[in-house]
Design an enzyme around this catalytic site. Structure first.
Site, PDB file in Angstrom:
ATOM      1  N   TYR A 148       0.836  -1.208   0.000  1.00  0.00           N
ATOM      2  CA  TYR A 148       0.000   0.000   0.000  1.00  0.00           C
ATOM      3  C   TYR A 148       0.872   1.259   0.000  1.00  0.00           C
ATOM      4  O   TYR A 148       0.666   2.180  -0.798  1.00  0.00           O
ATOM      5  CB  TYR A 148      -0.908  -0.019   1.241  1.00  0.00           C
ATOM      6  CG  TYR A 148      -1.553   1.306   1.560  1.00  0.00           C
ATOM      7  CD1 TYR A 148      -2.685   1.734   0.885  1.00  0.00           C
ATOM      8  CD2 TYR A 148      -1.022   2.137   2.553  1.00  0.00           C
ATOM      9  CE1 TYR A 148      -3.269   2.953   1.181  1.00  0.00           C
ATOM     10  CE2 TYR A 148      -1.599   3.354   2.857  1.00  0.00           C
ATOM     11  CZ  TYR A 148      -2.730   3.762   2.169  1.00  0.00           C
ATOM     12  OH  TYR A 148      -3.293   4.966   2.461  1.00  0.00           O
TER      13      TYR A 148
HETATM   14  C1  UGA Z   1      -3.666   4.155   8.758  1.00  0.00           C
HETATM   15  C2  UGA Z   1      -4.611   4.041   7.550  1.00  0.00           C
HETATM   16  O1  UGA Z   1      -5.340   2.839   7.597  1.00  0.00           O
HETATM   17  C3  UGA Z   1      -3.911   4.136   6.248  1.00  0.00           C
HETATM   18  O2  UGA Z   1      -4.862   4.232   5.198  1.00  0.00           O
HETATM   19  C4  UGA Z   1      -3.021   5.348   6.269  1.00  0.00           C
HETATM   20  O3  UGA Z   1      -2.381   5.514   5.084  1.00  0.00           O
HETATM   21  C5  UGA Z   1      -2.050   5.225   7.405  1.00  0.00           C
HETATM   22  O4  UGA Z   1      -2.805   5.235   8.607  1.00  0.00           O
HETATM   23  C6  UGA Z   1      -1.036   6.319   7.469  1.00  0.00           C
HETATM   24  O5  UGA Z   1      -0.942   7.026   8.451  1.00  0.00           O
HETATM   25  O6  UGA Z   1      -0.288   6.450   6.534  1.00  0.00           O
HETATM   26  P1  UGA Z   1      -2.569   2.447  10.421  1.00  0.00           P
HETATM   27  O7  UGA Z   1      -1.548   3.295  11.069  1.00  0.00           O
HETATM   28  O8  UGA Z   1      -2.303   1.004  10.268  1.00  0.00           O
HETATM   29  O9  UGA Z   1      -2.915   2.966   8.942  1.00  0.00           O
HETATM   30  O10 UGA Z   1      -3.930   2.753  11.205  1.00  0.00           O
HETATM   31  P2  UGA Z   1      -4.895   1.893  12.141  1.00  0.00           P
HETATM   32  O11 UGA Z   1      -5.665   0.890  11.355  1.00  0.00           O
HETATM   33  O12 UGA Z   1      -5.691   2.879  12.911  1.00  0.00           O
HETATM   34  O13 UGA Z   1      -3.918   1.070  13.090  1.00  0.00           O
HETATM   35  C7  UGA Z   1      -3.155   1.676  14.123  1.00  0.00           C
HETATM   36  C8  UGA Z   1      -2.445   0.607  14.922  1.00  0.00           C
HETATM   37  O14 UGA Z   1      -3.428  -0.190  15.611  1.00  0.00           O
HETATM   38  C9  UGA Z   1      -1.616  -0.384  14.100  1.00  0.00           C
HETATM   39  O15 UGA Z   1      -0.422  -0.687  14.747  1.00  0.00           O
HETATM   40  C10 UGA Z   1      -2.490  -1.616  14.023  1.00  0.00           C
HETATM   41  O16 UGA Z   1      -1.778  -2.818  13.900  1.00  0.00           O
HETATM   42  C11 UGA Z   1      -3.221  -1.568  15.338  1.00  0.00           C
HETATM   43  N1  UGA Z   1      -4.529  -2.263  15.275  1.00  0.00           N
HETATM   44  C12 UGA Z   1      -5.407  -2.014  14.279  1.00  0.00           C
HETATM   45  C13 UGA Z   1      -4.833  -3.164  16.260  1.00  0.00           C
HETATM   46  O17 UGA Z   1      -4.036  -3.429  17.188  1.00  0.00           O
HETATM   47  N2  UGA Z   1      -6.057  -3.786  16.213  1.00  0.00           N
HETATM   48  C14 UGA Z   1      -6.965  -3.556  15.235  1.00  0.00           C
HETATM   49  O18 UGA Z   1      -8.060  -4.149  15.262  1.00  0.00           O
HETATM   50  C15 UGA Z   1      -6.645  -2.632  14.237  1.00  0.00           C
END
Ligand code: UGA
Length: 316
Positions: A148
């Site tokens: 991504y």
């Molecule tokens: C998010 C967005 O989904 C992307 O589209 C975006 O581009 C990206 O931010 C970015 O900043 O560039 P992410 O940081 O993975 O990606 O956002 P979250 O889905 O909110 O996850 C945050 C953290 O929580 C991650 O470490 C993830 O592994 C964790 N998480 C997520 C969990 O522990 N449990 C869950 O059910 C979901």
């Protein structure tokens, strides 16, 4: 101003549409209703806009549609349309990411070469991968750790290229994990809060000590409006919420705000996840006059409130 908003039915896009309409702009929204999450959710995001006389909606896919008519009379483009999701971008589905995020962006930029509207591209902190320095400055060598992130970075390069070679005044904004009302259902806060409010345990990947510079959606939208006016062509700006917080700390805050501790179930670390993010926002402050205005606790309370409403509406 007449503004074209792509991904108008999505999380950040629909919030931007509402902000533009509220300040008196005319908005043409386009969305393909990709099936990454249900169309009904996106239709709800658009409900207020659809009733507004200055809003026009076009259902179209940037990968295949004829794009010139969409740009008719347009002064600025906010390009949110994308195949989202870091953890889902591996394997066969990469084709969708490449199509939507790279080809869709290139087609839109090409269509902009005639009129050269102001163009704001939604990039991502994921282009950095595991950045060597925190807070991370925009000149850091991008090394995405998810497919991504690679496609979002390719989109950014296309924007810079069309600024240089075709005079399209593009600006890329690298958002850091945006949250708030209408957040996508695959994202952490949405999943945590919904599970907790529905009486289920939340799933935490890894040890929960990973950190993010969580950014409130209203602040991300404000950065877009400023980027239209003040962004320098071909440049990129970090857009981060201003505080680096661990997933475990967020869960503690959700417990406090709802008056009940969050029950946690752990799963393994997900491929493509970075460990920590933290934006340096000096450049956006200096050149756009932007700064994050919403503290995490306040923004989280707004998201909880919104999800309470969603859950109640689904039960009614
Ligand atoms: C998010 C967005 O989904 C992307 O589209 C975006 O581009 C990206 O931010 C970015 O900043 O560039 P992410 O940081 O993975 O990606 O956002 P979250 O889905 O909110 O996850 C945050 C953290 O929580 C991650 O470490 C993830 O592994 C964790 N998480 C997520 C969990 O522990 N449990 C869950 O059910 C979901």
């Amino acid at each position: 101003m007449q503004v074209l908003v792509t991904g108008a039915a999505g999380f950040i896009g629909s919030n931007a549409v509402d902000a533009l309409l509220a300040r008196g702009d005319r908005v043409r929204g386009v969305d393909a209703f990709l099936d990454y999450y249900p169309r009904a959710v996106k239709e709800r995001n658009l409900r207020a806009a659809r009733a507004h006389p200055a809003f026009e909606f076009v259902e179209a896919d940037l990968v295949t549609a004829e794009l010139a008519p969409l740009l008719d009379g347009v002064d600025a483009v906010l390009h949110f349309a994308a195949q989202a999701g870091v953890r889902a971008s591996w394997g066969r589905d990469f084709r969708i990411y490449a199509d939507v995020n790279v080809l869709g962006t290139q087609r839109l930029l090409e269509a902009c070469t005639a009129r050269r509207p102001r163009f704001v591209y939604s990039s991502s902190s994921s282009i950095y991968g595991d950045a060597p320095d925190l807070p991370t400055v925009e000149t850091t060598l991008p090394r995405p750790v998810s497919p991504y992130g690679v496609t979002k970075l390719a989109g950014e390069h296309l924007c810079r290229l069309y600024a240089q070679s075709a005079g399209v005044p593009t600006v890329s904004l690298r958002y850091f994990t945006v949250y708030g009302p209408r957040q996508r259902p695959d994202m952490a806060f949405h999943r945590f809060v919904r599970s907790h409010l529905e009486g289920r345990a939340v799933t935490v990947y890894d040890d929960g000590l990973q950190t993010r510079d969580f950014t409130y959606v209203g602040d991300a939208v404000a950065a877009n409006l400023l980027a239209i006016e003040r962004g320098s062509a071909g440049s990129v700006y970090n857009v981060g919420g201003g505080s680096r917080v661990s997933v475990n700390d967020v869960l503690g805050m959700i417990g406090e705000l709802t008056g009940r501790p969050v029950e946690v179930r752990r799963e393994e670390r997900q491929r493509g996840d970075v460990r920590d993010t933290h934006a340096s926002t000096e450049l956006a402050r200096a050149e756009l006059g932007w700064r994050p205005a919403t503290a995490l606790r306040e923004g989280l309370a707004a998201e909880i409130e919104w999800l309470r409403g969603e859950i109640a509406a689904a039960r009614a």
